[in-house]
Design a protein around this motif. Structure first.
Motif, mmCIF file in Angstrom:
data_model
loop_
_atom_site.group_PDB
_atom_site.id
_atom_site.type_symbol
_atom_site.label_atom_id
_atom_site.label_comp_id
_atom_site.label_asym_id
_atom_site.label_seq_id
_atom_site.Cartn_x
_atom_site.Cartn_y
_atom_site.Cartn_z
ATOM 1 N N MET A 75 11.834 3.852 38.337
ATOM 2 C CA MET A 75 12.241 2.500 38.738
ATOM 3 C C MET A 75 11.247 1.911 39.736
ATOM 4 O O MET A 75 11.063 0.699 39.805
ATOM 5 C CB MET A 75 13.632 2.544 39.389
ATOM 6 C CG MET A 75 14.751 2.814 38.403
ATOM 7 S SD MET A 75 16.275 3.198 39.314
ATOM 8 C CE MET A 75 17.490 2.980 38.017
ATOM 9 N N TYR A 78 6.549 4.544 38.996
ATOM 10 C CA TYR A 78 5.810 5.773 38.684
ATOM 11 C C TYR A 78 6.060 6.189 37.242
ATOM 12 O O TYR A 78 6.982 5.697 36.586
ATOM 13 C CB TYR A 78 6.217 6.897 39.656
ATOM 14 C CG TYR A 78 5.595 6.684 41.025
ATOM 15 C CD1 TYR A 78 4.339 7.197 41.309
ATOM 16 C CD2 TYR A 78 6.237 5.903 41.983
ATOM 17 C CE1 TYR A 78 3.743 6.963 42.538
ATOM 18 C CE2 TYR A 78 5.657 5.663 43.213
ATOM 19 C CZ TYR A 78 4.399 6.196 43.488
ATOM 20 O OH TYR A 78 3.803 5.962 44.691
ATOM 21 N N GLN A 105 17.528 1.903 30.040
ATOM 22 C CA GLN A 105 16.863 0.777 29.376
ATOM 23 C C GLN A 105 17.910 -0.090 28.662
ATOM 24 O O GLN A 105 17.883 -1.312 28.741
ATOM 25 C CB GLN A 105 15.827 1.367 28.423
ATOM 26 C CG GLN A 105 15.543 0.606 27.159
ATOM 27 C CD GLN A 105 14.455 -0.426 27.333
ATOM 28 O OE1 GLN A 105 13.736 -0.443 28.322
ATOM 29 N NE2 GLN A 105 14.346 -1.312 26.361
ATOM 30 N N PHE A 111 15.521 -4.488 31.326
ATOM 31 C CA PHE A 111 14.873 -4.708 32.629
ATOM 32 C C PHE A 111 14.302 -3.416 33.218
ATOM 33 O O PHE A 111 13.401 -3.463 34.050
ATOM 34 C CB PHE A 111 15.858 -5.319 33.630
ATOM 35 C CG PHE A 111 16.099 -6.786 33.424
ATOM 36 C CD1 PHE A 111 15.055 -7.693 33.556
ATOM 37 C CD2 PHE A 111 17.354 -7.256 33.085
ATOM 38 C CE1 PHE A 111 15.277 -9.051 33.371
ATOM 39 C CE2 PHE A 111 17.581 -8.616 32.894
ATOM 40 C CZ PHE A 111 16.537 -9.512 33.032
ATOM 41 N N THR A 112 14.888 -2.280 32.842
ATOM 42 C CA THR A 112 14.469 -1.017 33.467
ATOM 43 C C THR A 112 14.042 0.006 32.423
ATOM 44 O O THR A 112 14.819 0.872 32.042
ATOM 45 C CB THR A 112 15.634 -0.447 34.313
ATOM 46 O OG1 THR A 112 16.143 -1.471 35.168
ATOM 47 C CG2 THR A 112 15.180 0.703 35.177
ATOM 48 N N PRO A 113 12.792 -0.093 31.957
ATOM 49 C CA PRO A 113 12.301 0.956 31.053
ATOM 50 C C PRO A 113 12.171 2.279 31.807
ATOM 51 O O PRO A 113 12.100 2.286 33.040
ATOM 52 C CB PRO A 113 10.937 0.437 30.595
ATOM 53 C CG PRO A 113 10.530 -0.555 31.622
ATOM 54 C CD PRO A 113 11.773 -1.109 32.242
ATOM 55 N N GLY A 145 18.377 6.831 22.798
ATOM 56 C CA GLY A 145 17.620 6.422 23.986
ATOM 57 C C GLY A 145 16.522 7.402 24.346
ATOM 58 O O GLY A 145 15.613 7.061 25.089
ATOM 59 N N LEU A 146 16.631 8.628 23.822
ATOM 60 C CA LEU A 146 15.593 9.624 24.099
ATOM 61 C C LEU A 146 14.663 9.735 22.902
ATOM 62 O O LEU A 146 15.076 9.526 21.765
ATOM 63 C CB LEU A 146 16.214 11.003 24.350
ATOM 64 C CG LEU A 146 17.203 11.136 25.505
ATOM 65 C CD1 LEU A 146 17.807 12.543 25.511
ATOM 66 C CD2 LEU A 146 16.519 10.852 26.844
ATOM 67 N N ARG A 147 13.452 10.108 23.161
ATOM 68 C CA ARG A 147 12.518 10.519 22.112
ATOM 69 C C ARG A 147 12.283 12.010 22.317
ATOM 70 O O ARG A 147 12.221 12.471 23.462
ATOM 71 C CB ARG A 147 11.203 9.746 22.205
ATOM 72 C CG ARG A 147 11.384 8.267 21.890
ATOM 73 C CD ARG A 147 10.113 7.459 22.097
ATOM 74 N NE ARG A 147 10.375 6.035 21.881
ATOM 75 C CZ ARG A 147 10.232 5.422 20.704
ATOM 76 N NH1 ARG A 147 9.808 6.096 19.647
ATOM 77 N NH2 ARG A 147 10.509 4.141 20.585
ATOM 78 N N LYS A 166 2.374 8.018 27.994
ATOM 79 C CA LYS A 166 2.122 6.580 27.789
ATOM 80 C C LYS A 166 3.363 5.841 27.293
ATOM 81 O O LYS A 166 3.445 4.617 27.393
ATOM 82 C CB LYS A 166 0.981 6.379 26.792
ATOM 83 C CG LYS A 166 -0.387 6.693 27.399
ATOM 84 C CD LYS A 166 -1.507 5.956 26.666
ATOM 85 C CE LYS A 166 -2.823 6.097 27.404
ATOM 86 N NZ LYS A 166 -3.491 7.394 27.103
ATOM 87 N N SER A 167 4.334 6.571 26.762
ATOM 88 C CA SER A 167 5.530 5.924 26.209
ATOM 89 C C SER A 167 6.353 5.293 27.323
ATOM 90 O O SER A 167 6.521 5.875 28.396
ATOM 91 C CB SER A 167 6.380 6.958 25.467
ATOM 92 O OG SER A 167 7.639 6.404 25.135
ATOM 93 N N ASN A 168 6.900 4.114 27.067
ATOM 94 C CA ASN A 168 7.793 3.484 28.046
ATOM 95 C C ASN A 168 9.236 3.937 27.880
ATOM 96 O O ASN A 168 10.114 3.518 28.620
ATOM 97 C CB ASN A 168 7.712 1.960 27.944
ATOM 98 C CG ASN A 168 6.436 1.448 28.592
ATOM 99 O OD1 ASN A 168 5.991 2.001 29.596
ATOM 100 N ND2 ASN A 168 5.836 0.434 28.009
ATOM 101 N N ASP A 169 9.485 4.792 26.883
ATOM 102 C CA ASP A 169 10.808 5.374 26.706
ATOM 103 C C ASP A 169 10.772 6.811 27.214
ATOM 104 O O ASP A 169 9.721 7.443 27.234
ATOM 105 C CB ASP A 169 11.179 5.389 25.218
ATOM 106 C CG ASP A 169 11.397 3.985 24.666
ATOM 107 O OD1 ASP A 169 11.992 3.173 25.375
ATOM 108 O OD2 ASP A 169 10.959 3.729 23.526
ATOM 109 N N VAL B 338 17.961 -0.189 23.036
ATOM 110 C CA VAL B 338 18.087 1.278 23.088
ATOM 111 C C VAL B 338 16.737 1.909 23.445
ATOM 112 O O VAL B 338 16.653 2.841 24.243
ATOM 113 C CB VAL B 338 18.618 1.835 21.755
ATOM 114 C CG1 VAL B 338 18.824 3.345 21.852
ATOM 115 C CG2 VAL B 338 19.915 1.135 21.368
ATOM 116 N N TYR B 339 15.697 1.376 22.819
ATOM 117 C CA TYR B 339 14.335 1.828 23.104
ATOM 118 C C TYR B 339 13.490 0.615 23.478
ATOM 119 O O TYR B 339 13.822 -0.503 23.082
ATOM 120 C CB TYR B 339 13.725 2.520 21.870
ATOM 121 C CG TYR B 339 14.437 3.814 21.502
ATOM 122 C CD1 TYR B 339 14.079 5.025 22.107
ATOM 123 C CD2 TYR B 339 15.468 3.822 20.574
ATOM 124 C CE1 TYR B 339 14.738 6.209 21.791
ATOM 125 C CE2 TYR B 339 16.128 5.002 20.253
ATOM 126 C CZ TYR B 339 15.761 6.192 20.861
ATOM 127 O OH TYR B 339 16.412 7.350 20.552
#
Lengths: 327, 366
Positions: A75, A78, A105, A111-113, A145-147, A166-169, B338-339
């Motif tokens: 948040m 980082y 997210q 708003f919060t990746p 929501g997870l990868r 690099k992923s934003n998720d 979701v993503y």
């Protein structure tokens, strides 16, 4: 000319982490014993010496705290990479991962990746005590929501850890601990493919084996034995468990008509189950035989003297090959 | 217990709390009026939301009646750069930080799960899993320190973090882990515990053997208990300890002793587990009445209170109308966030749903 080096999976992850840290000063590493010691598997060895306390630090032995503070740090801007020391120790953090990290997210309507990576050494075969050999990936693949990704070789390890960062998720990065010392060529210049694509490791005509992580080497071994007996097997390394690259699997099944899904995880309600259901739905008329799952039994991971019985080996895969070919 | 305003509305600063008194010395009459206005606003909002729930317009309401002094005082003690990590009952703190109250009602009507901008507002989303947000606040505060935004003596740029939670949440492991992480990192974090004395039906006495403000001590987080029904004590304690945190003093815990006059939520029935005499005792210690008495003694006239009452009427009407006007969220919203980057399973299911819905034609399905 690409620049190739020979690295183990552990060293490849280490090199990938360093590269990500060099490229982006917001990338920070923490977890239990990751700093001076380099983690219990030495995956982060030398990173503290190179980057210092501000970029890599030890966390208290509190997994929920590790993931919960990773969320707060994300948040703040980082890109935290948190290590959970062993698969079986992830459960104190299960709440923070599934109710917070995975949903932030969505809850915030974008708003919060959550660019957080959770590294988890997983799988068995190392003769360990209880809670050190598990395959908990399905819990996380089940969580929207997870990868979830897992490399099976050094080149993927080097590139996939960088892609995860690099992923934003949020990315659950499962490291096949038994294969940490397995060496292979790493192309330092070019990533092989995206993190969520499956790879056909070996082409074949009669049976497809889809597998991932630590079982990939076993599947290749089974394919080699089968080939010597005249059976042509196609081996797919899934690489990504959420999302799953179903196109690659289905294209293969359309060719071979037979599918075996192999993993160390208990088969009941597993990644393998999901693939079997999907393939039945999407490639029904191409199937010559039911989809078979080869995996661990539906028992708690056994004591070390029994793990070789629990874990599928090449013979267990070949037994399934015989069965799918008998239809 | 730090108390600057007695239950009878008498202002006084005992010598031992002089540090807190300094913060009140800096306040103007306009500040006092703002505090009262927002306490009244918070209560009016609460009453209206409860009525809306009873009429079936909200799925649930989470009342905070009785906690107005704790929340409005504390909310105004938070600095303009500081970040706030609330639980799910901090409607008053939300008011002090400009959160559109309709965002809160949207959640409780079931339009979304939050959805305000926590970066712009510095007021992070409501957290429903008890104690989870305290770890997020702890991580955020670790990041603030790593960014070098603590202890520079630069109040324009330095910042601290505050996390709100209740007496019930102190039982959660996440809160204890937060104490530990914040202490070892000397993080700029204030733990603000509103002890409203009831965690649904469990009394605070059944949940702790030591006073809550001492809970952090073994971890290295000192604490203090304040009178949570005293808006000035809540303001001064928050302002002082946020200043200290911003200046590098490390984490601190404030326990605001207050009382949950209402139910835990509209699904609760407190008559089953607590005496009405206890509720009456606390109603007599109403934080609004206490502050009103103080203001009247300061010479604030009836006109002001009439104006506040009128603003309350207006707020009620506005909220009712805005609630009725809230649109059904678009179906896409379920998939959209979701993503942050495309995901084939989500795309596939949204696509299927659209075709499925379209199959019913103009009439739609049952």
């Amino acid at each position: 000319m690409s620049n190739f080096v020979e690295l183990s999976i552990a060293k490849a992850i280490n090199a990938g982490l360093r590269k990500a840290m060099q490229e982006d000063e917001k990338v920070i590493l923490f977890g239990e014993d990751v700093a001076q010691l380099g983690g219990v598997f030495r995956v982060t060895e030398g990173i503290h010496a190179e980057f210092g306390d501000s970029r890599i630090f030890n966390s208290p032995i509190a997994e929920s705290g590790i993931v919960g503070t990773a969320i707060g740090l994300a948040m703040r801007g980082y890109r935290p990479v948190a290590e959970i020391q062993f698969d079986g120790f992830i459960f104190p953090a299960f709440n923070q991962i599934t109710t917070q990290l995975a949903k932030m997210q969505n809850r915030s309507e974008g708003f919060t990746p959550m660019p957080v990576v959770i590294r988890v050494p997983y799988g068995g075969g190392i003769g360990a005590v209880e809670h050190h050999s598990e395959s908990p990936e399905a819990y996380f693949a089940h969580t929207a929501g997870l990868r979830v990704i897992t490399p099976s070789n050094p080149n993927d390890a080097y590139w996939m850890i960088q892609q995860a960062i690099k992923s934003n998720d949020p990315v659950m990065f499962f490291e096949p601990k038994k294969r940490y010392w397995q060496k292979g060529p790493v192309n330092l210049d070019e990533p092989p493919m995206g993190p969520h694509q499956a790879r056909v490791l070996q082409e074949g005509a009669q049976v497809t084996i889809a597998t991932y992580g630590p079982m990939t080497a076993v599947a290749l071994q089974a394919a080699e034995i089968a080939a010597s007996e005249g059976t042509s097997i196609e081996v797919i390394d899934l690489r990504s468990l959420s999302p799953i690259d179903f196109d690659t699997i289905i294209n293969s099944v359309k060719k071979t008509g037979r599918l075996i899904v192999a993993s160390e995880a208990s088969t009941f309600v597993s990644i393998s189950s999901e693939i079997a259901a999907r393939v039945a739905e999407k490639a029904f008329y191409h199937l010559e035989a039911p989809v078979l799952r080869v995996g661990g039994f539906d028992v708690p991971y056994p004591a070390a003297k029994l793990e070789e019985v629990f874990l599928p080996d090449a013979d267990r895969i070949l037994e399934a090959v015989d069965r799918v070919l008998s239809y | 217990m730090v108390q600057l305003l007695s239950p009878e509305g008498e202002y006084g600063v005992p010598k031992e709390w002089a540090e807190y008194g300094k913060y009140i010395d800096r306040l103007t009459e306009a500040d006092f009026l703002k505090f009262y206005r927002d306490m009244a606003r918070m209560r009016r909002f609460d009453r209206e939301a409860e009525a809306l729930q009873r009429q079936g317009q909200l799925g649930l309401w989470v009342p905070a009646i009785g906690q107005e002094a704790a929340q409005i005082g504390s909310g105004y003690g938070v600095g303009h750069n500081d970040h706030i990590f609330p639980s799910y009952r901090e409607h008053g703190v939300a008011i002090t930080h400009g959160i559109d109250l309709m965002s809160i009602l949207k959640m409780l009507r079931g339009v979304n799960h939050g959805g305000w901008d926590p970066v712009e507002t510095r007021f992070h989303l409501y957290a429903i899993v008890l104690g989870s947000q305290v770890l997020h606040a702890t991580g955020y505060a670790m990041g603030v320190k790593m960014d070098g935004k603590v202890g520079n003596g630069d109040l324009e740029n330095d910042l601290a973090v505050i996390s709100y939670f209740g007496d019930g949440a102190t039982a959660e492991g996440d809160v204890s882990e937060s104490f530990l992480f914040a202490a070892i990192n000397n993080s700029p974090l204030v733990f603000f515990c509103q002890n409203n004395q009831w965690a649904i039906s469990s009394s605070v006495a059944s949940q702790t053997k030591v006073p809550l403000f001492q809970r952090g001590e073994g971890f290295g987080v000192p604490g203090i208990r304040i009178d949570g029904n005293d808006v000035l004590a809540s303001y001064a304690a928050t302002a002082k300890h946020m200043d200290d945190a911003r200046e590098g003093a490390g984490p601190y815990m404030i326990e605001a002793l207050t009382y949950r006059i209402g139910a835990h939520t509209t699904s609760d029935d407190p008559t089953k587990y607590r005496d009405s005499a206890e509720v009456e005792y606390w109603k007599a210690r109403d934080p609004l009445i206490r502050f009103e008495t103080f203001l009247r003694r300061q010479g604030i006239g009836q006109d002001f209170f009439d104006e506040v009452a009128e603003a309350g009427e207006k707020l009620s009407t506005e909220i009712r109308e805005a609630t009725f006007a809230l649109p059904q969220p678009p179906t896409e919203n379920m998939f959209k966030y979701v993503y942050s980057e495309p995901h084939p399973l989500i795309d596939e299911q949204l696509d299927w749903l659209k075709r499925y819905e379209a199959g019913f034609g103009e009439a739609g399905h049952a």
